[in-house]
Design a protein around this motif. Structure first.
Motif, PDB file in Angstrom:
ATOM      1  N   UNK A  38      56.237  80.464 -51.704  1.00  0.00           N
ATOM      2  CA  UNK A  38      57.064  79.291 -51.397  1.00  0.00           C
ATOM      3  C   UNK A  38      56.521  78.045 -52.101  1.00  0.00           C
ATOM      4  N   UNK A  39      55.201  77.888 -52.105  1.00  0.00           N
ATOM      5  CA  UNK A  39      54.584  76.737 -52.774  1.00  0.00           C
ATOM      6  C   UNK A  39      54.904  76.745 -54.258  1.00  0.00           C
ATOM      7  N   UNK A  40      54.819  77.910 -54.863  1.00  0.00           N
ATOM      8  CA  UNK A  40      55.116  78.039 -56.287  1.00  0.00           C
ATOM      9  C   UNK A  40      56.560  77.645 -56.574  1.00  0.00           C
ATOM     10  N   UNK A  41      57.479  78.113 -55.750  1.00  0.00           N
ATOM     11  CA  UNK A  41      58.890  77.767 -55.923  1.00  0.00           C
ATOM     12  C   UNK A  41      59.108  76.264 -55.784  1.00  0.00           C
ATOM     13  N   UNK A  42      58.541  75.658 -54.753  1.00  0.00           N
ATOM     14  CA  UNK A  42      58.702  74.219 -54.537  1.00  0.00           C
ATOM     15  C   UNK A  42      58.099  73.435 -55.699  1.00  0.00           C
TER      16      UNK A  42
END
Length: 170
Positions: free
Chosen positions: A56-60
Motif C-alpha cells: 500500500x505504501x508503494x502504491x501511495x
C-alpha cells in the motif's frame, strides 16, 4: 496520512528532543533496525502492516510522487522546513457517493458501520477522533511546547521581527 508506522514529523520531533525511537519504527541507511532518529532520517521509516502495508505504501508513493510529478523516495525534502521548498506531492481523489446510489442511504450506512466499529471496544478510534480530542484539549488548556521548540520558534520570530513572548502564556 503516513503509510508508515509513524509520521516523518514524529521522527524529526524525536531528533529535536534528543529521544530514541521505539523499536520497529525505522531502518538506518544500511537497512539495519535503528532507534536513532538521525539514522532513521538518513534511512527509512518502516511501513505499517508488514508486507501488505509495504505494498500500500508503494502504491501511495507512486500516486503522490511520480504520477503528480513530485518528489518520491529520497527525493522528498522540505516537509518540515520553514525555509526549504517542499517537494512532496499530493493526490486528491474526489468521489460523489450519489453516483453510486442514494446519498442519504450512504450516510446512514456509514454511520451504522462506524457505530459497529466503535462497539468493538473502548479503545477503538475512528480517524479524526484523536485530532478532535487534541483540539478540545488545546482550546481548554493551551498548547504546551518544550524549551527546544521554543528556542527554534524564537529564532524564527527574531528573524521576522516578531515578539514571540506576546503570544505565549506561562
Amino acid at each position: 496520512m503516513a503509510t508508515s508506522v509513524t509520521a516523518r514529523g514524529k521522527i524529526i520531533e524525536s531528533k529535536r528532543k534528543g529521544l530514541d525511537l521505539p523499536d520497529g519504527w525505522a531502518l538506518d541507511k544500511d537497512g539495519n533496525p535503528t532507534n536513532d532518529p538521525e539514522a532513521a532520517l538518513e534511512g527509512s521509516i518502516l511501513p505499517f502492516g508488514g508486507f501488505k502495508g509495504y505494498a500500500l505504501s508503494l502504491l501511495i508513493e507512486i500516486l503522490t510522487g511520480p504520477l503528480v510529478q513530485a518528489g518520491y523516495g529520497l527525493g522528498v525534502s522540505g516537509t518540515a522546513s520553514p525555509t526549504n521548498d517542499c517537494t512532496k506531492g499530493d493526490l486528491y481523489v474526489v468521489i460523489d457517493p450519489s453516483k453510486f446510489g442514494d446519498f442519504g442511504e450512504f450516510v446512514a450506512n456509514t454511520e451504522d458501520f462506524v457505530s459497529q466499529v466503535r462497539a468493538t471496544g473502548e479503545t477503538v478510534a475512528i480517524p479524526g477522533d484523536l485530532e478532535v480530542k487534541r483540539i478540545a484539549d488545546a482550546e481548554a488548556n493551551g498548547v504546551a511546547i518544550d524549551e527546544k521548540l521554543y528556542e527554534q520558534l524564537k529564532e524564527i520570530c527574531d528573524d521576522l521581527n516578531i515578539d514571540i513572548d506576546s503570544y505565549i502564556e506561562e
